[in-house]
Design a protein around this motif. Structure first.
Motif, mmCIF file in Angstrom:
data_model
loop_
_atom_site.group_PDB
_atom_site.id
_atom_site.type_symbol
_atom_site.label_atom_id
_atom_site.label_comp_id
_atom_site.label_asym_id
_atom_site.label_seq_id
_atom_site.Cartn_x
_atom_site.Cartn_y
_atom_site.Cartn_z
ATOM 1 N N GLU A 151 -6.395 -3.572 -6.175
ATOM 2 C CA GLU A 151 -7.607 -2.823 -6.523
ATOM 3 C C GLU A 151 -7.426 -2.081 -7.849
ATOM 4 O O GLU A 151 -8.367 -2.015 -8.658
ATOM 5 C CB GLU A 151 -7.934 -1.830 -5.403
ATOM 6 C CG GLU A 151 -8.274 -2.477 -4.072
ATOM 7 C CD GLU A 151 -9.490 -3.384 -4.179
ATOM 8 O OE1 GLU A 151 -10.380 -3.093 -5.016
ATOM 9 O OE2 GLU A 151 -9.537 -4.380 -3.440
ATOM 10 N N ASN A 152 -6.224 -1.559 -8.071
ATOM 11 C CA ASN A 152 -5.980 -0.873 -9.347
ATOM 12 C C ASN A 152 -6.062 -1.844 -10.522
ATOM 13 O O ASN A 152 -6.590 -1.500 -11.583
ATOM 14 C CB ASN A 152 -4.595 -0.214 -9.323
ATOM 15 C CG ASN A 152 -4.506 0.909 -8.306
ATOM 16 O OD1 ASN A 152 -5.529 1.449 -7.865
ATOM 17 N ND2 ASN A 152 -3.292 1.254 -7.916
ATOM 18 N N GLU A 186 3.322 -3.087 5.613
ATOM 19 C CA GLU A 186 3.451 -2.034 4.610
ATOM 20 C C GLU A 186 3.386 -2.617 3.197
ATOM 21 O O GLU A 186 2.699 -2.086 2.307
ATOM 22 C CB GLU A 186 4.764 -1.285 4.824
ATOM 23 C CG GLU A 186 4.970 -0.109 3.880
ATOM 24 C CD GLU A 186 6.297 0.584 4.109
ATOM 25 O OE1 GLU A 186 6.504 1.672 3.554
ATOM 26 O OE2 GLU A 186 7.128 0.031 4.860
ATOM 27 N N GLN A 194 -9.683 -2.499 -11.267
ATOM 28 C CA GLN A 194 -10.295 -1.361 -11.955
ATOM 29 C C GLN A 194 -9.888 -1.312 -13.426
ATOM 30 O O GLN A 194 -10.690 -0.960 -14.297
ATOM 31 C CB GLN A 194 -9.881 -0.053 -11.268
ATOM 32 C CG GLN A 194 -10.454 0.132 -9.878
ATOM 33 C CD GLN A 194 -11.964 0.343 -9.892
ATOM 34 O OE1 GLN A 194 -12.528 0.851 -10.862
ATOM 35 N NE2 GLN A 194 -12.614 -0.089 -8.820
ATOM 36 N N LYS A 254 -11.108 -12.902 -2.099
ATOM 37 C CA LYS A 254 -10.894 -11.998 -3.229
ATOM 38 C C LYS A 254 -10.690 -12.792 -4.507
ATOM 39 O O LYS A 254 -11.172 -12.385 -5.591
ATOM 40 C CB LYS A 254 -9.666 -11.126 -2.941
ATOM 41 C CG LYS A 254 -9.478 -9.986 -3.935
ATOM 42 C CD LYS A 254 -10.626 -8.991 -3.848
ATOM 43 C CE LYS A 254 -10.449 -7.831 -4.796
ATOM 44 N NZ LYS A 254 -11.567 -6.885 -4.726
ATOM 45 N N VAL A 284 -0.181 -3.620 2.383
ATOM 46 C CA VAL A 284 -1.046 -2.486 2.022
ATOM 47 C C VAL A 284 -0.772 -2.053 0.589
ATOM 48 O O VAL A 284 -1.706 -1.794 -0.195
ATOM 49 C CB VAL A 284 -0.825 -1.323 3.010
ATOM 50 C CG1 VAL A 284 -1.532 -0.071 2.519
ATOM 51 C CG2 VAL A 284 -1.323 -1.700 4.390
ATOM 52 N N LEU A 285 0.502 -1.972 0.209
ATOM 53 C CA LEU A 285 0.843 -1.570 -1.158
ATOM 54 C C LEU A 285 0.324 -2.578 -2.173
ATOM 55 O O LEU A 285 -0.218 -2.194 -3.224
ATOM 56 C CB LEU A 285 2.354 -1.417 -1.291
ATOM 57 C CG LEU A 285 2.994 -0.261 -0.500
ATOM 58 C CD1 LEU A 285 4.514 -0.305 -0.618
ATOM 59 C CD2 LEU A 285 2.464 1.083 -0.995
ATOM 60 N N LYS A 286 0.457 -3.843 -1.865
ATOM 61 C CA LYS A 286 -0.047 -4.863 -2.780
ATOM 62 C C LYS A 286 -1.561 -4.824 -2.867
ATOM 63 O O LYS A 286 -2.140 -5.064 -3.928
ATOM 64 C CB LYS A 286 0.424 -6.248 -2.336
ATOM 65 C CG LYS A 286 1.886 -6.541 -2.676
ATOM 66 C CD LYS A 286 2.226 -7.985 -2.382
ATOM 67 C CE LYS A 286 3.643 -8.320 -2.832
ATOM 68 N NZ LYS A 286 3.992 -9.736 -2.579
ATOM 69 N N GLY A 287 -2.198 -4.524 -1.715
ATOM 70 C CA GLY A 287 -3.661 -4.424 -1.737
ATOM 71 C C GLY A 287 -4.136 -3.309 -2.651
ATOM 72 O O GLY A 287 -5.111 -3.473 -3.398
ATOM 73 N N GLN A 288 -3.421 -2.166 -2.622
ATOM 74 C CA GLN A 288 -3.793 -1.067 -3.504
ATOM 75 C C GLN A 288 -3.530 -1.435 -4.967
ATOM 76 O O GLN A 288 -4.330 -1.116 -5.856
ATOM 77 C CB GLN A 288 -2.991 0.183 -3.118
ATOM 78 C CG GLN A 288 -3.382 1.431 -3.891
ATOM 79 C CD GLN A 288 -4.845 1.794 -3.697
ATOM 80 O OE1 GLN A 288 -5.314 1.876 -2.561
ATOM 81 N NE2 GLN A 288 -5.576 1.982 -4.785
ATOM 82 N N THR A 289 -2.402 -2.124 -5.210
ATOM 83 C CA THR A 289 -2.113 -2.577 -6.579
ATOM 84 C C THR A 289 -3.178 -3.542 -7.065
ATOM 85 O O THR A 289 -3.560 -3.515 -8.250
ATOM 86 C CB THR A 289 -0.734 -3.251 -6.617
ATOM 87 O OG1 THR A 289 0.245 -2.373 -6.051
ATOM 88 C CG2 THR A 289 -0.335 -3.589 -8.040
#
Length: 846
Positions: free
Chosen positions: A660-661, A650, A664, A683, A653-658
């Motif tokens: 990508e943000n 979990e 961006q 990456k 996944v949260l760190k992965g989204q952070t």
């Protein structure tokens, strides 16, 4: 119907009982919170509260002979046979002794260290300056004890020797001011009274001598009637002082001129003797009925500060803590066993399984409290080594312990009264295995090296008598052709299974011991047998490194498990018979699933043979112990590991989204940090590639400066891998250039293992630069060729001026070039026509 238990996938090891003290020097901290003690060639820092090892100092392949601490507990001084003094947290001091250092003492200021040597010398060292300040000679024997005067304003040093003399050295005058010679044997300990004017010395001549430090005159001798090893002054205002003050000075060994000084002595008898008080009984467990002086008695004692109590050290490496007085007697509150030696067998004890009964290669059973890791009590009575034990809980709640020993007897113990309530005699060899009845709890079975098994009844056993009752044998049978190693009683009490060195296991019907089936198939002796808790089958472990499960009905082998590299010494069922755990002489502990014949986990937490395995019936935790004197507790961590894995996924996944943000938003510094946390080298490469493409050196420098040492080490390792690939090497070189430009070399050199990483970077980097060199040289040849052909103008500045000309000049040049091209074409045609004419004329002539 209850749900089936979930199979266990992993166990977590918690070292519980470790080898912390093997005899020799020890020292308590000023507040009594920890002990520094010798353990073979190492020094252990042990927490005196829970006996856990806070730290280990590796030695120099030599035994430690002396230890002491500075007054602020920040410096530890150690010495050994190499005649070197080691100051931990400081550099090593070179020692001027010609023999081993036998004792050390630190001055109250912490700046001076005194050492006593086997070479009859006494030396004083400057701790900060690392040099010897005093060199005293005068003793005619080995200097055994040394101490500074407790008053730092009095520059006196006292030393005792095996020549029976105590010498007083003046540190200012650098000379011996007094020789106190009244002992007729080795002086083992010294103590100074609270006022600093009375000296007490104890020796192996069984007396305490009292001296006046005003004029160094001898005052009196107090007989102790035992060889003394230590003497301690009891300070006023403490618990022991108030207790002794209530006693009349006429009831003990007190004298008129020293009645105000309370002291305690310890020695070979294993009891405390105070000037007005003597302990009624010893808490030292005698290991044999034979009077072995080397294995009994006290070797040292310390009174802890702040009313922390009294600590004594026994000859068998135990620390006994006394912190209270009840009914006029000292109360033993804690017992720390420094060395359990080789652990042969153990079992959980009690309804809640909070205790562990351990049999070592001694004549006693030690029962440990798993919560405090202290030895709660000791069961002594056997005349030889205890080889096996078993435990059970009666219907009335009474807990019994059965032990088998090399003295050919079986003993039954009551854990509540801590007494032997029954003894079984009749075997002609050592008892190798014992097992209680599992259902009725009214008998036990023993197997011996005399190749027989006996069934002992509990009839007539009384738990309130002082003397043990004789156990009666209900049945006896000659079971095997060689020694019996193990036995187990079935859960319904109908069968007993025995394993022997004759490579067979036999199943017998109880209570008359009629043979049911013989299990043949192992190629070496059978070390372990156990019944399944749910199925009519038996599991055996053998010296042929295999584990087999047998059917009781026909004696056939159902399954064979291979995986150990040496003898399998123990195997026990788990999870209602669907799994089992095994341990062996290879030091490995393995967890197996029976249905799939698969070993799902292997643990390597022991450094020697694992002889003992105990399974908790309530929690199904298990304990292992062996030749390395370590007891490890294993807790089921399947659910915890699953929950932890879910939580980590979990978080990932949260760190992965952070991440990508951050990409961006163009926050590459944050993105790089997250990529390191997630361990994503690909990456990272993409992020550095993007930074290089944008030529944003500021972002890269900011990202690199925010990295820690561990992340920098990973970055260098990633760059080393990228540097080996042609498509990635240019990014690796840019990253390295920025790292060396942004980070100080001193910081880089502090990275662990950086030398090896840089060695891997250098060859490929040299190869890349060599290739660039060759490309540059090749461009010079191209330039030269093009210039020689007239295609490239020699003067670059003229070419720039031509490009700045007007459009008309360009058109004129273009027309001129076309005309020259036309003329060249015409000349070419004329040459061709002339060549054609010549060819024709040649043909005509021919």
């Amino acid at each position: 119907m209850s749900a089936l238990p979930q199979p266990k996938k992993n166990y977590r090891c918690v070292p519980t009982l470790q080898q912390v003290y093997t005899g020799g020097p020890f020292v308590f901290s000023s507040d009594g919170s920890f002990i520094a003690c010798a353990c073979g060639e190492t020094i252990n820092i042990v927490d005196s509260g829970d006996f856990s090892i806070k730290g280990t100092i590796e030695g120099n392949n030599e035994a430690v002979t002396a230890l002491t601490l500075s007054p602020n507990d920040k410096l530890l001084f150690s010495a050994g046979h190499s005649r070197q003094i080691r100051v931990w947290n400081l550099s090593t001091l070179k020692c001027g002794h010609d023999g081993p250092i036998m004792a050390m003492a630190c001055h109250a200021s912490g700046g001076l260290l005194a050492t006593a040597g086997a070479d009859r010398k006494v030396l004083v060292w400057d701790v900060d300056g690392h040099f010897c300040t005093h060199f005293f000679k005068g003793h005619t024997g080995v200097v055994t004890c040394i101490m500074f005067h407790p008053d730092p304003n009095r520059s006196l040093l006292l030393s005792g020797s095996d020549d029976g003399a105590v010498r007083v050295w003046d540190l200012l005058g650098k000379k011996c001011v007094a020789t106190l010679a009244k002992h007729f044997s080795t002086v083992t300990s010294m103590a100074v009274s609270e006022d600093g004017w009375t000296l007490l010395t104890a020796g192996r001549d069984k007396v305490v001598n009292v001296w006046d430090l005003h004029d160094y005159a001898f005052k009196t001798t107090i007989p102790a009637y035992e060889v003394l090893e230590a003497i301690c002054i009891i300070h006023t205002g403490t618990l022991f002082s108030s207790f002794l003050g209530a006693l009349s000075p006429h009831n003990g060994k007190g004298i008129s001129d020293t009645s105000a000084i309370h002291y305690v002595t310890v020695g070979e008898r294993g009891i405390f003797a105070v000037c007005l008080y003597e302990q009624k009984s010893s808490d030292v467990t005698v290991t044999s009925e034979i009077d072995d002086e080397s294995k009994r008695g006290f070797t040292g004692a310390v009174i802890l500060p702040r009313d922390g109590g009294l600590v004594s050290v026994t000859a068998d490496q135990q620390f006994l803590f006394y912190s209270s007085i009840a009914d006029g007697q000292l109360v033993l509150t804690k017992r720390l066993v420094g060395d359990n030696e080789e652990i042969l067998d153990m079992k959980f004890l009690g309804e809640e399984e909070n205790f562990l009964a351990v049999a070592t290669n001694l004549e006693q059973v030690r029962v440990y409290d798993l919560a405090s890791k202290s030895c709660s009590y000791v069961l002594s009575g056997h005349a030889d080594i205890i080889l096996c034990l078993d435990t059970c809980i009666l219907s009335c709640g009474r807990v019994l312990i059965a032990t088998g020993s090399k003295d050919n007897t079986v003993r039954l113990w009551d854990s509540e009264s801590r007494k032997c309530v029954g003894i079984g005699k009749g075997h002609m060899g050592g008892i190798g295995a014992v097992a209680f009845s599992r259902k009725e709890k009214n008998f036990l079975v023993s197997g011996s090296s005399d190749r027989t098994i006996k069934v002992w009844s509990f009839d007539g056993i009384s738990y309130d008598v002082d003397q043990p009752t004789g156990l009666k044998a209900k049945a006896v049978v000659a079971a095997h052709d060689k020694d019996i190693n193990s036995l187990a009683v079935a859960p319904n009490d109908h069968f007993v299974c025995t394993g022997s060195q004759d490579r067979t296991a036999c199943v017998w019907r109880l209570p008359d011991l009629v043979s049911v089936v013989v299990l043949r198939g192992h190629k070496r002796g059978v070390w372990s047998v156990e019944f399944s808790p749910v199925d009519p089958c038996v599991i055996t472990g053998s010296g042929d490194a295999t584990i087999k499960i047998w059917s009781i009905a026909d004696g056939s082998c159902i399954r064979t498990f291979e995986g150990h590299t040496s003898s399998v010494l123990r195997a026990s069922f788990l999870t209602r018979g669907t799994q089992f755990v095994s341990c062996g002489a290879d030091g490995l502990v393995k967890l197996w699933t029976i249905k799939t014949n698969e070993c799902i986990a292997t643990y390597d937490q022991h450094e020697d043979k694992v002889w003992a395995l105990a399974i908790g019936k309530k929690t199904e935790m298990f304990a292992t112990g062996g030749g390395d004197a370590v007891v490890n507790l294993w807790y089921d961590s399947t659910a915890a590991d699953k929950e932890e894995a879910f939580r980590e996924e979990e978080e990932r996944v949260l760190k992965g989204q952070t991440l990508e943000n951050a990409v961006q938003d163009g926050d590459f510094s944050k993105a790089i940090q997250i990529a390191f946390d997630l361990n994503r080298p690909r990456k990272l490469f993409q992020l550095f590639s993007e930074i290089c493409r944008k030529d944003d050196r500021h972002q890269m420098e900011k990202a690199l400066c925010d990295l820690g040492q561990e992340q920098l080490r990973l970055l260098f390792e990633y760059a080393r891998e990228w540097n080996t690939k042609p498509k990635m090497c240019h990014i690796a070189q840019l990253v390295l250039f920025q790292v060396f430009s942004s980070i100080s070399p001193s910081v880089i050199l502090e990275i662990k293992g950086i030398g090896e990483v840089l060695e891997g970077l250098i060859p490929y980097t040299q190869r890349h630069f060599s290739r660039i060199d060759r490309v540059v040289r090749s461009t010079y040849l191209v330039d030269y060729s093009l210039a020689g052909m007239g295609v490239v103008e020699a003067d670059v500045n003229d070419a720039k001026e031509d490009r700045k000309g007007s459009r008309e000049e360009e058109e004129q040049d273009h027309a001129q070039n076309n005309g020259e091209a036309l003329e060249d074409t015409t000349r070419t045609k004329k040459r061709k026509s002339s060549k054609t004419g010549k060819t024709k004329s040649k043909k005509l002539k021919g």
